[in-house]
Design a protein around this motif. Structure first.
Motif, PDB file in Angstrom:
ATOM      1  N   PRO A  48       0.805  -1.232   0.000  1.00  0.00           N
ATOM      2  CA  PRO A  48       0.000   0.000   0.000  1.00  0.00           C
ATOM      3  C   PRO A  48       0.833   1.275   0.000  1.00  0.00           C
ATOM      4  O   PRO A  48       0.303   2.360  -0.158  1.00  0.00           O
ATOM      5  CB  PRO A  48      -0.824  -0.114   1.295  1.00  0.00           C
ATOM      6  CG  PRO A  48      -0.057  -1.036   2.159  1.00  0.00           C
ATOM      7  CD  PRO A  48       0.656  -1.986   1.243  1.00  0.00           C
ATOM      8  N   TYR A  49       2.158   1.164   0.164  1.00  0.00           N
ATOM      9  CA  TYR A  49       3.027   2.340   0.110  1.00  0.00           C
ATOM     10  C   TYR A  49       2.976   2.972  -1.277  1.00  0.00           C
ATOM     11  O   TYR A  49       3.037   4.188  -1.420  1.00  0.00           O
ATOM     12  CB  TYR A  49       4.452   1.930   0.461  1.00  0.00           C
ATOM     13  CG  TYR A  49       5.436   3.077   0.427  1.00  0.00           C
ATOM     14  CD1 TYR A  49       5.546   3.946   1.516  1.00  0.00           C
ATOM     15  CD2 TYR A  49       6.255   3.301  -0.661  1.00  0.00           C
ATOM     16  CE1 TYR A  49       6.429   5.000   1.494  1.00  0.00           C
ATOM     17  CE2 TYR A  49       7.148   4.347  -0.691  1.00  0.00           C
ATOM     18  CZ  TYR A  49       7.232   5.193   0.388  1.00  0.00           C
ATOM     19  OH  TYR A  49       8.113   6.244   0.368  1.00  0.00           O
ATOM     20  N   PHE A  50       2.877   2.124  -2.307  1.00  0.00           N
ATOM     21  CA  PHE A  50       2.884   2.613  -3.680  1.00  0.00           C
ATOM     22  C   PHE A  50       1.474   2.988  -4.109  1.00  0.00           C
ATOM     23  O   PHE A  50       0.564   2.186  -4.022  1.00  0.00           O
ATOM     24  CB  PHE A  50       3.468   1.548  -4.615  1.00  0.00           C
ATOM     25  CG  PHE A  50       4.878   1.184  -4.250  1.00  0.00           C
ATOM     26  CD1 PHE A  50       5.906   2.091  -4.415  1.00  0.00           C
ATOM     27  CD2 PHE A  50       5.171  -0.053  -3.720  1.00  0.00           C
ATOM     28  CE1 PHE A  50       7.206   1.776  -4.069  1.00  0.00           C
ATOM     29  CE2 PHE A  50       6.469  -0.384  -3.367  1.00  0.00           C
ATOM     30  CZ  PHE A  50       7.484   0.538  -3.550  1.00  0.00           C
ATOM     31  N   LYS A  51       1.322   4.222  -4.575  1.00  0.00           N
ATOM     32  CA  LYS A  51      -0.001   4.725  -4.956  1.00  0.00           C
ATOM     33  C   LYS A  51       0.017   5.210  -6.398  1.00  0.00           C
ATOM     34  O   LYS A  51       1.040   5.616  -6.912  1.00  0.00           O
ATOM     35  CB  LYS A  51      -0.402   5.885  -4.039  1.00  0.00           C
ATOM     36  CG  LYS A  51      -0.546   5.508  -2.588  1.00  0.00           C
ATOM     37  CD  LYS A  51      -0.831   6.744  -1.742  1.00  0.00           C
ATOM     38  CE  LYS A  51      -0.879   6.424  -0.276  1.00  0.00           C
ATOM     39  NZ  LYS A  51       0.406   6.143   0.321  1.00  0.00           N
ATOM     40  N   GLY A  52      -1.165   5.191  -7.032  1.00  0.00           N
ATOM     41  CA  GLY A  52      -1.295   5.718  -8.388  1.00  0.00           C
ATOM     42  C   GLY A  52      -1.211   4.631  -9.439  1.00  0.00           C
ATOM     43  O   GLY A  52      -1.268   3.441  -9.143  1.00  0.00           O
ATOM     44  N   SER A  90      12.709  -3.161   4.689  1.00  0.00           N
ATOM     45  CA  SER A  90      12.117  -2.048   3.940  1.00  0.00           C
ATOM     46  C   SER A  90      10.601  -2.172   3.874  1.00  0.00           C
ATOM     47  O   SER A  90       9.872  -1.177   4.004  1.00  0.00           O
ATOM     48  CB  SER A  90      12.706  -2.022   2.525  1.00  0.00           C
ATOM     49  OG  SER A  90      12.102  -1.023   1.762  1.00  0.00           O
ATOM     50  N   LYS A  91      10.120  -3.390   3.716  1.00  0.00           N
ATOM     51  CA  LYS A  91       8.677  -3.628   3.659  1.00  0.00           C
ATOM     52  C   LYS A  91       8.008  -3.206   4.969  1.00  0.00           C
ATOM     53  O   LYS A  91       6.940  -2.598   4.971  1.00  0.00           O
ATOM     54  CB  LYS A  91       8.439  -5.123   3.381  1.00  0.00           C
ATOM     55  CG  LYS A  91       7.087  -5.464   2.879  1.00  0.00           C
ATOM     56  CD  LYS A  91       7.072  -6.929   2.487  1.00  0.00           C
ATOM     57  CE  LYS A  91       5.691  -7.377   2.121  1.00  0.00           C
ATOM     58  NZ  LYS A  91       5.614  -8.790   1.816  1.00  0.00           N
ATOM     59  N   GLU A  92       8.656  -3.525   6.100  1.00  0.00           N
ATOM     60  CA  GLU A  92       8.132  -3.114   7.403  1.00  0.00           C
ATOM     61  C   GLU A  92       8.150  -1.595   7.549  1.00  0.00           C
ATOM     62  O   GLU A  92       7.224  -0.993   8.081  1.00  0.00           O
ATOM     63  CB  GLU A  92       8.931  -3.768   8.536  1.00  0.00           C
ATOM     64  CG  GLU A  92       8.742  -5.263   8.640  1.00  0.00           C
ATOM     65  CD  GLU A  92       7.287  -5.676   8.791  1.00  0.00           C
ATOM     66  OE1 GLU A  92       6.592  -5.114   9.655  1.00  0.00           O
ATOM     67  OE2 GLU A  92       6.833  -6.559   8.043  1.00  0.00           O
ATOM     68  N   SER A  97       5.437   3.891   7.162  1.00  0.00           N
ATOM     69  CA  SER A  97       5.229   5.110   6.372  1.00  0.00           C
ATOM     70  C   SER A  97       3.757   5.305   6.040  1.00  0.00           C
ATOM     71  O   SER A  97       3.242   6.418   6.111  1.00  0.00           O
ATOM     72  CB  SER A  97       6.027   5.042   5.066  1.00  0.00           C
ATOM     73  OG  SER A  97       7.399   5.057   5.326  1.00  0.00           O
ATOM     74  N   VAL A  98       3.081   4.213   5.689  1.00  0.00           N
ATOM     75  CA  VAL A  98       1.648   4.286   5.363  1.00  0.00           C
ATOM     76  C   VAL A  98       0.856   4.671   6.603  1.00  0.00           C
ATOM     77  O   VAL A  98      -0.013   5.544   6.560  1.00  0.00           O
ATOM     78  CB  VAL A  98       1.150   2.945   4.770  1.00  0.00           C
ATOM     79  CG1 VAL A  98      -0.363   2.920   4.664  1.00  0.00           C
ATOM     80  CG2 VAL A  98       1.781   2.703   3.407  1.00  0.00           C
ATOM     81  N   ALA A  99       1.155   4.036   7.742  1.00  0.00           N
ATOM     82  CA  ALA A  99       0.431   4.323   8.989  1.00  0.00           C
ATOM     83  C   ALA A  99       0.605   5.777   9.405  1.00  0.00           C
ATOM     84  O   ALA A  99      -0.333   6.416   9.874  1.00  0.00           O
ATOM     85  CB  ALA A  99       0.905   3.397  10.101  1.00  0.00           C
TER      86      ALA A  99
END
Length: 198
Positions: A48-52, A90-92, A97-99
């Protein structure tokens, strides 16, 4: 008998000739084909970090690799199907970052240097480890807290978390129980409720 052998011979002749024609046409088609370009693997960007759209997500990836000065294989194998140890970390971080509703450069200057925010982030990660939670347990975007986060914020202020640190939380909480309170914690909470007139 002779006509049977002739028919059998003719049948075998046509089958073999058909195979040879198909094989030679296929071989010819392959020899004239242009070599396939090595494209990026077909990935879904489920993080979910990546958007668009795909181009926007690729731009985000380029910003990340540029910020940290790494190539894709720092986190992934060639097919993007397996994470390296750094990739798992990095995934964690991306979940955090999303939170928090921030980008990686909120804490990172580059791969080796950090901003002041990083010190608080380290304490928060330690707190998550102690309590068995993720950042999204308390954080719901930039400047937003969940109801549990609002309660935690009160505890942070009253228990001097900023100066005393994470270990102090265990005076009131049971370790790895999603912030379940021990007996002393219930006493503190009831005292706070009494002060607030609840």
């Amino acid at each position: 008998m002779l006509s049977f052998l002739s028919r059998q011979y003719a049948k075998n002749y046509f089958v073999i000739t058909g195979f040879l024609v198909c094989f030679s046409l296929g071989d010819s088609a392959l020899s004239h084909a242009e070599p396939a370009e090595k494209n990026m693997p077909n990935v879904t960007y489920s993080n979910p970090y990546f958007k668009g759209n795909k181009e926007e997500k690729n731009a985000q990836i380029k910003r990340l690799t540029s910020l940290f000065g790494v190539e894709c294989d720092f986190c992934h194998n060639e097919d993007l199907t397996v994470f390296t140890d750094e990739g798992k970390k990095s995934k964690e971080m991306m979940k955090a970052s999303v939170a928090l509703g921030v980008e990686c450069d909120y804490c990172h200057v580059d791969r080796k240097r950090y901003k002041e925010n990083e010190q608080q982030a380290r304490k928060m990660f330690e707190l998550c480890e102690i309590m068995g939670t993720e950042c999204s347990f308390c954080h719901a975007g930039k400047g937003k807290l969940t109801p549990k986060g609002e309660t935690s914020k009160t505890a942070f202020v009253t228990r001097n978390w900023a100066t005393e640190g994470t270990k102090r939380c265990l005076e009131c909480h049971i370790e790895k129980k999603l912030f379940a309170l021990n007996f002393y914690g219930w006493q503190v909470l009831n005292a706070l409720k009494g002060l607030k007139g609840m």
